[in-house]
Design an enzyme around this catalytic site. Structure first.
Site, PDB file in Angstrom:
ATOM      1  N   GLY A 163      32.731  53.223  47.436  1.00  0.00           N
ATOM      2  CA  GLY A 163      31.377  53.647  47.765  1.00  0.00           C
ATOM      3  C   GLY A 163      31.215  54.117  49.188  1.00  0.00           C
ATOM      4  O   GLY A 163      32.180  54.486  49.864  1.00  0.00           O
ATOM      5  N   CYS A 164      29.979  54.062  49.670  1.00  0.00           N
ATOM      6  CA  CYS A 164      29.611  54.707  50.928  1.00  0.00           C
ATOM      7  C   CYS A 164      30.323  54.128  52.151  1.00  0.00           C
ATOM      8  O   CYS A 164      30.557  54.845  53.124  1.00  0.00           O
ATOM      9  CB  CYS A 164      28.097  54.620  51.133  1.00  0.00           C
ATOM     10  SG  CYS A 164      27.136  55.554  49.920  1.00  0.00           S
ATOM     11  N   TYR A 165      30.664  52.840  52.127  1.00  0.00           N
ATOM     12  CA  TYR A 165      31.291  52.266  53.321  1.00  0.00           C
ATOM     13  C   TYR A 165      32.802  52.474  53.367  1.00  0.00           C
ATOM     14  O   TYR A 165      33.476  52.005  54.280  1.00  0.00           O
ATOM     15  CB  TYR A 165      30.970  50.778  53.463  1.00  0.00           C
ATOM     16  CG  TYR A 165      31.200  49.896  52.257  1.00  0.00           C
ATOM     17  CD1 TYR A 165      32.372  49.946  51.511  1.00  0.00           C
ATOM     18  CD2 TYR A 165      30.230  48.976  51.878  1.00  0.00           C
ATOM     19  CE1 TYR A 165      32.578  49.119  50.425  1.00  0.00           C
ATOM     20  CE2 TYR A 165      30.417  48.134  50.784  1.00  0.00           C
ATOM     21  CZ  TYR A 165      31.596  48.209  50.059  1.00  0.00           C
ATOM     22  OH  TYR A 165      31.788  47.381  48.970  1.00  0.00           O
TER      23      TYR A 165
END
Length: 372
Positions: A163-165
């Site tokens: 995901g985003c991290y």
């Protein structure tokens, strides 16, 4: 006594001292099609009047002017969301067809970002490829290595579905590699095709979540050469009682995103707690005023607002993140790298920078950095 973070590392040749890793440069790329306005109009046309009014109001407050996709938007009032009819209303493609498209489009966009970085292929010792919007084997790492003509013994790693991290996780891995081998030259590639996973729905929560996401790719070089940003002090932190706030699951019609409206509250609460948590918190026992630069994943306007409130940051502290959000939307793991690319391009002298991103779990990933 000055810490290594404050004073920098001793020379690599000094016995017993490991080199610092530096983010030397970042290249970025987007597909050519700006879909944001077309997407808003498409969804609005499918909603009943009251929901349409709410949707347009929320779109206007999202802090996004442009988002880019591998798909060209359709003409107004068309039966499909895109010009080629890949997303035909009532017949959106299954996951297999979406992954077939990912297999060709993802490496192509990644290579555009790599071309803008323009590394010497013969010098690359390690390749890290990060993506959460698709799967294929042979993987993107092998396709990129072959297209670039990387040496046969290049060490390849794929960071997937985080995901985003995941940008932080990728840089952490590059940091470990360089600190263990001062001669390593690590190419870190982030490529996300979020628009592959648009859903055929008029559900307001789902369409508002989709309104944030876009396609983008970055390529970064991490070495022991003191140029760019010194990477320091990586830290992960799970946010309690938020396990289902962000989920990303594989469905029969692409990947299904759930983004709870509670995410900003969880982040704000966690950051307030971190500020008071002492050395074990994300701020490492320091106040927010100890940092002169913030590189925060531009996940959405409300997420950036939550970071500002949770850390009691001054107006303008997240100006770069807000500008990236406005110009590109949320490109999942590539977004934070766009923020870092902008900071590098600005040439600002940073003595204490903090980078952070949030994603499924709910969790925060962070690291400190400074100018070389």
């Amino acid at each position: 006594m000055a810490t290594e973070y404050e004073a920098g590392a001793a020379p690599a040749e000094e016995p017993g001292v490991r080199p610092l890793a530096y983010l030397n440069a970042v290249g970025t790329a987007n597909p050519p099609h700006d879909i944001h306005g077309a997407y808003v109009d498409l969804i609005a046309a499918r909603l009943e009047p009251r929901q349409e009014k709410l949707f347009r109001r929320m779109a206007g407050r999202a802090g996004i002017s442009h988002r880019y996709s591998i798909f060209s938007p359709a003409e107004a009032n068309g039966s499909a969301a895109d010009a080629e009819g890949f997303f035909a209303h009532g017949a959106y493609p299954g996951t297999g067809r979406r992954m077939a498209r990912y297999e060709t489009e993802a490496p192509a966009l990644a290579l555009q970002a790599i071309a803008r970085l323009d590394p010497d292929p013969a010098s690359i010792t390690h390749l890290i490829v990060c993506s959460c919007t698709g799967f294929t084997a042979p993987g993107l790492d092998q396709r990129i290595a072959a297209a670039m003509g990387l040496r046969a013994d290049v060490e390849r790693t794929v960071v997937g579905f985080m995901g985003c991290y995941a940008a932080v996780n990728s840089l952490r891995l590059a940091n470990h590699i360089v600190r263990s081998d001062a001669d390593a030259r690590v190419l870190v590639v982030n490529v996300e095709l979020c628009s592959l996973h648009f859903q055929d729905t008029s559900d307001l929560d789902t369409t508002l979540s989709s309104m944030l996401f876009a396609d983008g790719a970055t390529a970064a070089l991490v070495t022991a050469q003191p140029q760019g940003f010194a990477l320091r002090d990586f830290r992960s932190s799970a946010i309690a009682q938020s396990e289902e706030a962000i989920t990303w699951r594989i469905g029969d019609s692409g990947f299904d995103m759930h983004l709870s409206g509670e995410v900003p509250r969880h982040i704000e609460t966690a950051l307030r707690g971190s500020a008071a948590a002492g050395p074990d918190g994300l701020l490492r026992g320091e106040g927010a005023d100890a940092y002169d630069c913030w590189a925060v994943h531009a996940g959405g306007r409300t997420i950036l607002d939550a970071v500002e409130k949770g850390l009691d940051l001054s107006d303008g502290s997240l100006a770069v993140s807000r500008d990236i959000l406005d110009r590109h939307g949320n490109m999942s793991s590539a977004t934070l790298m766009f923020v870092l690319a902008r900071l590098l391009a600005d040439g600002r002298d940073i003595s204490r920078g903090m980078a952070m991103a949030f994603g499924p779990g709910l969790a925060a990933e962070s690291f400190r950095f400074r100018s070389a």
